[in-house]
Design an enzyme around this catalytic site. Structure first.
Site, PDB file in Angstrom:
ATOM      1  N   ARG A   1      34.236  45.671  40.116  1.00 54.14           N
ATOM      2  CA  ARG A   1      33.573  44.683  41.554  1.00 54.14           C
ATOM      3  C   ARG A   1      33.177  45.729  42.543  1.00 54.14           C
ATOM      4  NH1 ARG A   1      38.685  43.710  44.678  1.00 54.14           N
ATOM      5  NH2 ARG A   1      37.534  45.016  45.699  1.00 54.14           N
TER       6      ARG A   1
ATOM      7  N   HIS B   1      35.891  41.997  47.680  1.00 52.58           N
ATOM      8  CA  HIS B   1      36.969  40.882  47.412  1.00 52.58           C
ATOM      9  C   HIS B   1      36.350  39.846  47.034  1.00 52.58           C
ATOM     10  CE1 HIS B   1      40.012  37.929  45.072  1.00 52.58           C
ATOM     11  NE2 HIS B   1      40.193  37.809  46.706  1.00 52.58           N
TER      12      HIS B   1
ATOM     13  N   TYR C   1      41.834  50.845  50.387  1.00 49.99           N
ATOM     14  CA  TYR C   1      42.016  51.585  49.278  1.00 49.99           C
ATOM     15  C   TYR C   1      41.088  51.720  47.948  1.00 49.99           C
ATOM     16  CZ  TYR C   1      40.232  46.498  48.492  1.00 49.99           C
ATOM     17  OH  TYR C   1      39.077  45.790  47.881  1.00 49.99           O
TER      18      TYR C   1
HETATM   19  C1  LIG Z   1      48.414  31.777  42.129  1.00 50.82           C
HETATM   20  C2  LIG Z   1      47.858  32.957  43.174  1.00 50.82           C
HETATM   21  N1  LIG Z   1      48.149  33.804  43.398  1.00 50.82           N
HETATM   22  C3  LIG Z   1      47.385  34.411  44.660  1.00 50.82           C
HETATM   23  C4  LIG Z   1      46.717  34.326  44.653  1.00 50.82           C
HETATM   24  C5  LIG Z   1      45.421  34.732  45.709  1.00 50.82           C
HETATM   25  N2  LIG Z   1      43.980  35.548  45.018  1.00 50.82           N
HETATM   26  C6  LIG Z   1      43.088  35.677  44.977  1.00 50.82           C
HETATM   27  S1  LIG Z   1      42.159  36.194  43.561  1.00 50.82           S
HETATM   28  C7  LIG Z   1      43.279  37.531  44.205  1.00 50.82           C
HETATM   29  C8  LIG Z   1      43.126  38.609  43.052  1.00 50.82           C
HETATM   30  C9  LIG Z   1      42.699  38.395  41.988  1.00 50.82           C
HETATM   31  O1  LIG Z   1      42.171  39.596  41.122  1.00 50.82           O
HETATM   32  P1  LIG Z   1      41.693  39.015  39.461  1.00 50.82           P
HETATM   33  O2  LIG Z   1      42.721  37.724  38.661  1.00 50.82           O
HETATM   34  O3  LIG Z   1      41.645  40.424  38.874  1.00 50.82           O
HETATM   35  O4  LIG Z   1      40.034  38.711  39.530  1.00 50.82           O
HETATM   36  P2  LIG Z   1      39.257  39.163  40.714  1.00 50.82           P
HETATM   37  O5  LIG Z   1      39.157  38.933  41.949  1.00 50.82           O
HETATM   38  O6  LIG Z   1      38.929  40.531  40.757  1.00 50.82           O
HETATM   39  O7  LIG Z   1      37.685  38.438  40.098  1.00 50.82           O
HETATM   40  C10 LIG Z   1      44.822  36.699  44.665  1.00 50.82           C
HETATM   41  C11 LIG Z   1      45.716  37.460  44.914  1.00 50.82           C
HETATM   42  C12 LIG Z   1      45.281  33.782  44.184  1.00 50.82           C
HETATM   43  N3  LIG Z   1      44.533  32.330  44.235  1.00 50.82           N
HETATM   44  N4  LIG Z   1      46.297  32.306  43.637  1.00 50.82           N
END
Ligand SMILES: Cc1ncc(C[n+]2csc(CCOP(=O)(O)OP(=O)(O)O)c2C)c(N)n1
Ligand SMILES: [Mg+2]
Lengths: 330, 361
Positions: free
Chosen positions: B257, B261, B270
């Site tokens: 990425r 985020h 981080y």
């Molecule tokens: C069930 C849930 N918990 C927490 C969140 C908050 N949240 C949004 S994105 C994220 C991280 C997601 O990481 P990843 O699955 O690696 O996807 P990326 O954002 O890297 O594409 C979190 C914790 C959420 N959207 N849904």
């Protein structure tokens, strides 16, 4: 308070300060959740705590709410006192099973042998222009679970005092933080340890014409409506509920008996909500004193709209004024 | 190919090296030159739109947005393999695939501006809305797979999730169901090394995600997600495997990425500059561009010309989206139920009464 060191804090600072005080005092406390450690939480509530207390006490968990609460239950059974974070109100649901099936029941199931000193922190509520699932107020869902207590602060000082009580409680507590006012309200808060009792409401402004009950971010919205209400000659007794369950029925009933009117203000969907419980208190404890039908000024029974429609859903000071004066004129 | 790169062998499937040179032609996918050029153009379009969205957000013209920067090859390859009747089950970070499926850029802008209507994709076929609760969309993919199998249709589901999402129970439950039912679902894990601030190594103690496929009884493969050809070949094979009725496939696309985020996040807290630079060398668009230039399929400066052209087009679409009026009160209620409860209708009327009173002041 003469001689007590005070500091200007917003709610984020105040929650951080409460965690800091308890982490320093009690080695059994651990703090974890998604992005809680290195980053200090997406709202920066746990900022600096990992550096200060180490990564075995303040840490990032894998992304799984069910396991966050589930492991907290195990830790508590084994003598720790976990304080865990759900990143947003809309993401608690994977953990719902753990909350309702175990967190709420372990003590009763074990006939009091295993208590659950667990705090689950949940930033909640609307008004922050967020994506879907970041704005809801589903406190009634939790308040109805036998075995769970639900606490919601409305100011930085309350957040600190209530969180300290929550962490010290041997009961499982969902501590819901109104994120809309995380940084919006700043006030002098004592840097010392203090606690505010769970289960006690607070009369913010005494009044005689109508009892208005609110909590979380809505307290401030009611306060915004107060000058106009005063202008209109309406004397409001504003009560901050502070704890959803156990509800301080005594304070509510006394106030309603005095004013004869009750208006409830909240972000939650109206039907089957906390407001219904408050009206039940009015009916059960102050029926013969009522001079107007109790009124709920709360959310539609709809999904909280995305930002471009959220203004329709949000409870405005105008709407609060409108409903209160209608109730008083009834 | 799934045998050769079987997950326990811990071999990352790669065709292009970091400079866009071909490591081996053995698994080079078949694709027409024009289709390849189009795919590249679409990836440049998606990247340009992505960058511009981030700057619109900085200007306060759009709300929180999750950048796709660095992950475009995964979406571009998906776009090339997905057939019109295939299903796309998105998470929230695969813009190139949405566009290919028929989401308009205007819709995407509207969604991130805070309009529900932007998540409805009226022109798109077999495309679920964006799913924000992490991994919760994956059981839906398995369910769609069941319906496809039940109806004996020639369709495949492309379901997305992030590396963080593989920690959720829904990920494991969906894989298990799909494998038990032997349904045509391609689970694409975009392993971009982070879940917000949490690095991949804190998400799982296993050596990658693909290896988890073994326990569920389905093929799994680790692919260089920044290598368009490797992604394309893997998806072609996975899609053929699904169409033959053999069941689901797990693809771990290893990527980075490059952006934050979301626009509310600050990655400098981080991760290190060095780490970011080491991934810069593997940029998916630069690698594909070098390849295309070396084959005489692209002029060296073509990308800049395209970008310029796209910028104008994108800005025009954005301005159009900005003219969208705020959502109406009716919009809040109208879609809640097929059969609207009277009480809900009454809530709308009561609010209208309040608005009238407010007007009258
Ligand atoms: C069930 C849930 N918990 C927490 C969140 C908050 N949240 C949004 S994105 C994220 C991280 C997601 O990481 P990843 O699955 O690696 O996807 P990326 O954002 O890297 O594409 C979190 C914790 C959420 N959207 N849904
Ligand atoms: Mg990720």
């Amino acid at each position: 308070m003469e001689g007590v060191p005070m500091k200007i804090m917003n709610m984020v600072n105040a929650v951080n300060n409460a965690l800091d005080i308890k982490l320093a005092e009690d080695p059994d406390i651990v703090v974890y959740g998604e992005d809680v450690g290195v980053e200090g939480g997406v709202f920066r509530v746990t900022e600096g705590l990992q550096l200060k207390y180490g990564a075995d006490r303040v840490f990032d968990s894998p992304l799984a709410e069910s396991a966050i609460v589930g492991t907290a239950i195990g830790m508590a059974a084994a003598g720790l006192r976990p304080v865990v974070e759900m990143q947003f109100c809309g993401f608690v649901y994977p953990a719902f099973n753990q909350i309702i099936s175990h967190l709420a029941r372990m003590r009763n199931r074990s006939r009091g042998r295993i208590s659950m000193p667990v705090v689950v922190r949940i930033p909640y509520g609307g008004g922050i222009n967020a994506l879907e699932h970041h704005s809801e107020s589903m406190e009634a869902l939790y308040a109805q679970i036998p075995g769970i207590k639900v606490v919601i602060p409305s100011t930085p000082a309350d957040a600190k005092g209530l969180l300290i009580s929550a962490i010290e409680s041997d009961d499982p507590i969902l501590f819901m933080e109104p994120k809309r006012i995380y940084r919006a309200i700043k006030q002098e808060v004592s840097e010392e340890k203090f606690s505010i009792p769970i289960g006690k409401a607070k009369i913010i402004t005494p009044g005689t014409d109508v009892t208005v009950v609110a909590y979380g971010a809505m307290v401030r919205e009611v306060q915004k409506a107060l000058p106009k209400l005063k202008e209109a000659g309406i004397s409001v007794e504003l009560i901050d509920l502070r704890t959803i369950y156990p509800m301080d029925k005594e304070t509510l009933a006394q106030s309603i008996r005095k004013t004869g009117r009750i208006v409830f203000v909240a972000e939650e969907p109206t039907s089957f909500g906390v407001g219904a419980e408050i009206i039940a208190v009015a009916n059960e404890e102050a029926f013969l004193y009522l001079q107007a039908p109790p009124k709920r000024v709360s959310g539609f029974d709809t999904i909280v709209p995305l930002p471009k429609g959220e203004h329709h859903y949000i409870i405005s000071p105008e709407k609060i004024f409108y409903e209160i004066q209608k109730t008083v004129k009834f | 190919m799934f045998k050769e790169f079987e997950a326990t062998k811990k071999k990352v499937f790669r065709i292009l090296d970091d400079n866009g040179g071909v490591i081996s032609n053995k698994h080079m996918p078949v694709i027409e030159d024009q289709q390849l050029i189009d795919a590249y153009h679409n990836m440049v379009f998606a990247r340009t739109a992505d960058h511009m969205t981030v700057s619109y957000q900085r200007q306060g013209r759009i709300f929180t947005y999750p950048p796709n920067y660095g992950q475009e090859a995964i979406h571009g390859a998906t776009a090339s393999v997905m057939r019109p009747n295939d299903w796309l089950v998105p998470a929230f970070r695969e813009m190139g695939a949405w566009l290919a499926k028929g989401a308009s850029l205007k819709d995407i802008f509207l969604y991130f501006m805070g309009y529900e209507v932007g998540n409805t994709w009226p022109a798109a076929n077999h495309f679920l809305p964006i799913s924000v609760p992490i991994a919760s969309q994956l059981p839906h993919a398995a369910g769609i797979g069941y319906a496809i199998k039940y109806k004996k249709l020639d369709e495949v589901v492309f379901a997305f999730v992030g590396d963080g999402g593989t920690s959720e129970g829904d990920f494991h439950e969906a894989l298990n169901f799909a494998a038990v039912w032997k349904v045509p679902v391609i689970f694409i894990v975009q392993n971009n090394q982070f879940a917000i601030s949490v690095p991949f190594r804190m998400q799982t103690a296993s050596d990658g995600i693909a290896i988890k496929s073994v326990a569920y009884g389905m093929p799994g493969i680790q692919v260089d997600g920044n290598d368009f050809f490797a992604m394309l070949k893997t998806l072609q094979e996975a899609s053929a495997y699904c169409r033959e009725g053999k069941g689901p496939v797990l693809i771990e696309a290893i990527t980075y990425r490059k952006g934050a985020h979301t626009t509310s996040d600050d990655p400098t807290k981080y991760r290190t500059k060095e780490e970011e630079e080491s991934w810069e060398k593997k940029d998916p668009l630069r690698r594909l561009k070098n390849y295309l230039v070396s084959k005489g399929l692209l002029e060296e400066t073509e990308d800049r010309r395209l970008e310029e052209q796209y910028r104008q087009e994108i800005d025009r679409i954005f301005t159009e989206a900005e003219n969208q009026p705020a959502s109406s009160l009716e919009d809040v209620f109208k879609y809640m139920y097929a059969d609207m409860p009277d009480d809900l209708r009454k809530q709308q009327v009561e609010h209208e009464n309040f608005l009238q009173w407010k007007e009258s002041l």
